[in-house]
Design a protein around this motif. Structure first.
Motif, PDB file in Angstrom:
ATOM      1  N   TYR A  98      -4.827   5.528   8.426  1.00 27.11           N
ATOM      2  CA  TYR A  98      -5.423   5.142   7.119  1.00 27.11           C
ATOM      3  C   TYR A  98      -5.663   3.659   7.115  1.00 27.11           C
ATOM      4  O   TYR A  98      -6.348   2.821   6.697  1.00 27.11           O
ATOM      5  N   LEU A  99      -4.387   2.955   7.232  1.00 29.59           N
ATOM      6  CA  LEU A  99      -4.138   1.514   7.018  1.00 29.59           C
ATOM      7  C   LEU A  99      -4.901   0.895   8.043  1.00 29.59           C
ATOM      8  O   LEU A  99      -5.798  -0.017   7.987  1.00 29.59           O
ATOM      9  N   SER A 100      -5.101   1.345   9.154  1.00 31.38           N
ATOM     10  CA  SER A 100      -5.755   0.586  10.517  1.00 31.38           C
ATOM     11  C   SER A 100      -7.200   0.863  10.174  1.00 31.38           C
ATOM     12  O   SER A 100      -7.954  -0.082  10.226  1.00 31.38           O
ATOM     13  N   TYR A 101      -7.487   1.870   9.346  1.00 29.34           N
ATOM     14  CA  TYR A 101      -9.143   2.065   8.802  1.00 29.34           C
ATOM     15  C   TYR A 101      -9.454   1.119   8.068  1.00 29.34           C
ATOM     16  O   TYR A 101     -10.489   0.327   8.294  1.00 29.34           O
ATOM     17  N   VAL A 102      -8.454   0.910   6.888  1.00 29.66           N
ATOM     18  CA  VAL A 102      -8.868  -0.092   5.831  1.00 29.66           C
ATOM     19  C   VAL A 102      -9.044  -1.337   6.283  1.00 29.66           C
ATOM     20  O   VAL A 102     -10.038  -2.368   6.181  1.00 29.66           O
ATOM     21  N   MET A 113       0.676  -1.237  -0.054  1.00 34.06           N
ATOM     22  CA  MET A 113       0.017  -0.077  -0.064  1.00 34.06           C
ATOM     23  C   MET A 113       0.890   1.124  -0.040  1.00 34.06           C
ATOM     24  O   MET A 113       0.332   2.190  -0.621  1.00 34.06           O
ATOM     25  N   LYS A 114       2.124   1.222   0.556  1.00 30.19           N
ATOM     26  CA  LYS A 114       2.819   2.257   0.466  1.00 30.19           C
ATOM     27  C   LYS A 114       3.367   2.566  -0.874  1.00 30.19           C
ATOM     28  O   LYS A 114       4.105   3.648  -0.963  1.00 30.19           O
ATOM     29  N   THR A 115       3.563   1.747  -1.756  1.00 29.94           N
ATOM     30  CA  THR A 115       4.135   1.806  -3.095  1.00 29.94           C
ATOM     31  C   THR A 115       3.341   2.952  -3.750  1.00 29.94           C
ATOM     32  O   THR A 115       2.319   2.993  -4.084  1.00 29.94           O
ATOM     33  N   ASP A 169     -14.283  15.927  -3.343  1.00 29.49           N
ATOM     34  CA  ASP A 169     -12.940  15.764  -3.882  1.00 29.49           C
ATOM     35  C   ASP A 169     -11.851  16.291  -3.070  1.00 29.49           C
ATOM     36  O   ASP A 169     -11.914  17.507  -2.742  1.00 29.49           O
ATOM     37  N   ILE A 170     -11.096  15.286  -2.383  1.00 33.06           N
ATOM     38  CA  ILE A 170     -10.026  15.870  -1.636  1.00 33.06           C
ATOM     39  C   ILE A 170      -8.745  15.565  -2.230  1.00 33.06           C
ATOM     40  O   ILE A 170      -8.456  14.501  -2.541  1.00 33.06           O
ATOM     41  N   ASN A 171      -7.740  16.423  -2.121  1.00 32.49           N
ATOM     42  CA  ASN A 171      -6.454  15.962  -2.410  1.00 32.49           C
ATOM     43  C   ASN A 171      -5.577  15.625  -1.236  1.00 32.49           C
ATOM     44  O   ASN A 171      -5.213  16.298  -0.360  1.00 32.49           O
ATOM     45  N   VAL A 172      -5.626  14.109  -1.056  1.00 32.88           N
ATOM     46  CA  VAL A 172      -5.349  13.430   0.155  1.00 32.88           C
ATOM     47  C   VAL A 172      -3.718  13.837   0.453  1.00 32.88           C
ATOM     48  O   VAL A 172      -3.259  14.119   1.643  1.00 32.88           O
ATOM     49  N   PRO A 173      -2.731  13.647  -0.438  1.00 34.23           N
ATOM     50  CA  PRO A 173      -1.477  14.309  -0.115  1.00 34.23           C
ATOM     51  C   PRO A 173      -1.249  15.301   0.384  1.00 34.23           C
ATOM     52  O   PRO A 173      -0.766  15.700   1.442  1.00 34.23           O
ATOM     53  N   ALA A 174      -2.105  16.428  -0.237  1.00 30.14           N
ATOM     54  CA  ALA A 174      -1.992  17.564   0.254  1.00 30.14           C
ATOM     55  C   ALA A 174      -2.570  17.846   1.603  1.00 30.14           C
ATOM     56  O   ALA A 174      -2.013  18.606   2.515  1.00 30.14           O
ATOM     57  N   TYR A 175      -3.521  17.482   1.924  1.00 30.40           N
ATOM     58  CA  TYR A 175      -4.364  17.428   3.226  1.00 30.40           C
ATOM     59  C   TYR A 175      -3.538  16.794   4.314  1.00 30.40           C
ATOM     60  O   TYR A 175      -3.412  17.183   5.306  1.00 30.40           O
ATOM     61  N   GLY A 176      -2.922  15.669   4.088  1.00 36.17           N
ATOM     62  CA  GLY A 176      -2.043  14.945   4.848  1.00 36.17           C
ATOM     63  C   GLY A 176      -0.847  15.662   5.278  1.00 36.17           C
ATOM     64  O   GLY A 176      -0.348  15.660   6.365  1.00 36.17           O
ATOM     65  N   MET A 177      -0.091  16.394   4.250  1.00 33.73           N
ATOM     66  CA  MET A 177       0.996  17.336   4.411  1.00 33.73           C
ATOM     67  C   MET A 177       0.606  18.467   5.714  1.00 33.73           C
ATOM     68  O   MET A 177       1.168  18.993   6.615  1.00 33.73           O
ATOM     69  N   PRO A 218       5.527  10.658  -0.606  1.00 35.52           N
ATOM     70  CA  PRO A 218       6.071  10.650   0.674  1.00 35.52           C
ATOM     71  C   PRO A 218       5.608  11.274   1.830  1.00 35.52           C
ATOM     72  O   PRO A 218       5.964  10.806   3.100  1.00 35.52           O
ATOM     73  N   GLY A 219       5.196  12.322   1.664  1.00 34.95           N
ATOM     74  CA  GLY A 219       4.625  13.273   2.811  1.00 34.95           C
ATOM     75  C   GLY A 219       3.641  12.798   3.641  1.00 34.95           C
ATOM     76  O   GLY A 219       3.515  13.040   4.756  1.00 34.95           O
ATOM     77  N   VAL A 220       2.908  11.861   3.178  1.00 37.00           N
ATOM     78  CA  VAL A 220       1.937  10.926   4.008  1.00 37.00           C
ATOM     79  C   VAL A 220       2.209   9.802   4.577  1.00 37.00           C
ATOM     80  O   VAL A 220       1.571   8.941   5.138  1.00 37.00           O
ATOM     81  N   LEU A 221       3.776   9.449   4.413  1.00 34.91           N
ATOM     82  CA  LEU A 221       3.703   8.090   5.079  1.00 34.91           C
ATOM     83  C   LEU A 221       4.303   8.142   6.624  1.00 34.91           C
ATOM     84  O   LEU A 221       5.082   7.474   7.129  1.00 34.91           O
ATOM     85  N   GLY A 222       3.442   8.888   7.229  1.00 35.46           N
ATOM     86  CA  GLY A 222       3.658   9.096   8.888  1.00 35.46           C
ATOM     87  C   GLY A 222       2.442   8.627   9.380  1.00 35.46           C
ATOM     88  O   GLY A 222       1.809   7.492   9.110  1.00 35.46           O
ATOM     89  N   THR A 223       2.077   9.453  10.289  1.00 38.52           N
ATOM     90  CA  THR A 223       0.941   9.248  11.141  1.00 38.52           C
ATOM     91  C   THR A 223      -0.290   9.003  10.234  1.00 38.52           C
ATOM     92  O   THR A 223      -1.335   8.151  10.663  1.00 38.52           O
ATOM     93  N   PHE A 224      -0.458   9.895   9.406  1.00 39.09           N
ATOM     94  CA  PHE A 224      -1.713   9.893   8.482  1.00 39.09           C
ATOM     95  C   PHE A 224      -1.990   8.564   7.807  1.00 39.09           C
ATOM     96  O   PHE A 224      -2.988   7.882   7.846  1.00 39.09           O
ATOM     97  N   PHE A 225      -0.856   7.916   7.178  1.00 41.65           N
ATOM     98  CA  PHE A 225      -0.797   6.611   6.626  1.00 41.65           C
ATOM     99  C   PHE A 225      -1.272   5.442   7.634  1.00 41.65           C
ATOM    100  O   PHE A 225      -1.840   4.621   7.304  1.00 41.65           O
TER     101      PHE A 225
END
Length: 250
Positions: free
Chosen positions: A171-175, A155-157, A219-227, A161-168
């Protein structure tokens, strides 16, 4: 005349194949007995060797040939199921987003999902019992831990890169929790749908946003939101000017 004892033919020893068949039969009967007891309302913590073997039609000696106690039996039983789930999840996790989009367009399930769900249904009495209210509360958690571990790297592939922290992480726990919730619900409703139908539902459900169900997609730009989320001072008190509501389409 030779003594009777010397005239009798020695009983042929049990072959390995016969022992294996006998052992496999005993395991099936014990697992079926466990499922039967739990599904009739007997709490797992109250099941004894005596009640289990009586329900299985086996002797306690047979049980103790393979297991130390009920806890050992349950642990080995769950370990076998989890190994099968892990193997099937690995095949499911090998797919990528492009492949998933193609499957969804063609109304096809994700590769490997039918095989996983077919295994769950085939062993539904036992797995459903362990997941149910009288079963083992830790069993579902162990399934989710395996799912999380198996799919995390895939899922990280390609993720920004900026969302590979707490946000991800959340998200993974949610999925994982959402997909597990669907499986538990499937068991609660008696596994009415086929594995093929459930696989199609579970393939697309992770992509459904609440607004989609009402014809009002967001419509959400998730990477921007995560950053922007990670840039907030989450330890400080919220204020009226905390920029949570600014344009996140970036």
């Amino acid at each position: 005349m030779a003594p009777v004892a010397t005239m009798r033919a020695a009983a042929p020893p049990l072959t390995v194949a016969k022992l294996d068949r006998r052992s496999a039969r005993s395991q099936r009967l014990l697992r079926a007995a466990l499922a039967g007891l739990i599904n009739t309302g007997e709490d797992l913590t109250r099941i004894t060797v005596a009640s289990l073997t009586e329900h299985a039609g086996l002797t306690r000696r047979t049980f103790y040939t393979h297991y130390q106690d009920i806890s050992d039996f349950v642990e080995q039983t769950e370990a076998g199921i989890l190994a099968e789930i892990r193997r099937r999840l690995a095949a499911l996790a090998a797919t990528d987003l492009e492949g998933l989009y193609e499957n969804i367009d063609d109304l096809e399930p994700a590769p490997g999902s039918v095989e996983l769900l077919a295994y769950l249904k085939e062993n539904g009495a036992l797995i459903g019992a362990l997941l149910g209210p009288c079963g083992d509360p830790a069993f579902g958690q162990r399934i989710m831990a395996i799912a999380r571990e198996t799919v995390a790297s895939r899922m990280k592939t390609g993720i920004f890169p900026g969302v590979l922290g707490t946000f991800f992480d959340y998200y993974l726990s949610y999925v994982v929790a959402a997909e597990m919730g669907i499986i538990v619900r499937w068991f609660e409703t008696g596994l009415a749908e086929s594995p093929e139908t459930m696989a199609r539902i579970m393939t697309v459900v992770a992509f459904v946003r609440p607004g989609d169900l009402y014809g009002k997609p967001i419509d959400i730009n998730v990477p921007a939101y995560g950053m922007k989320l990670l840039g907030l001072n989450l330890q400080g008190p919220a204020s009226d000017d905390t920029p949570i509501k600014e344009d996140i389409d970036g």
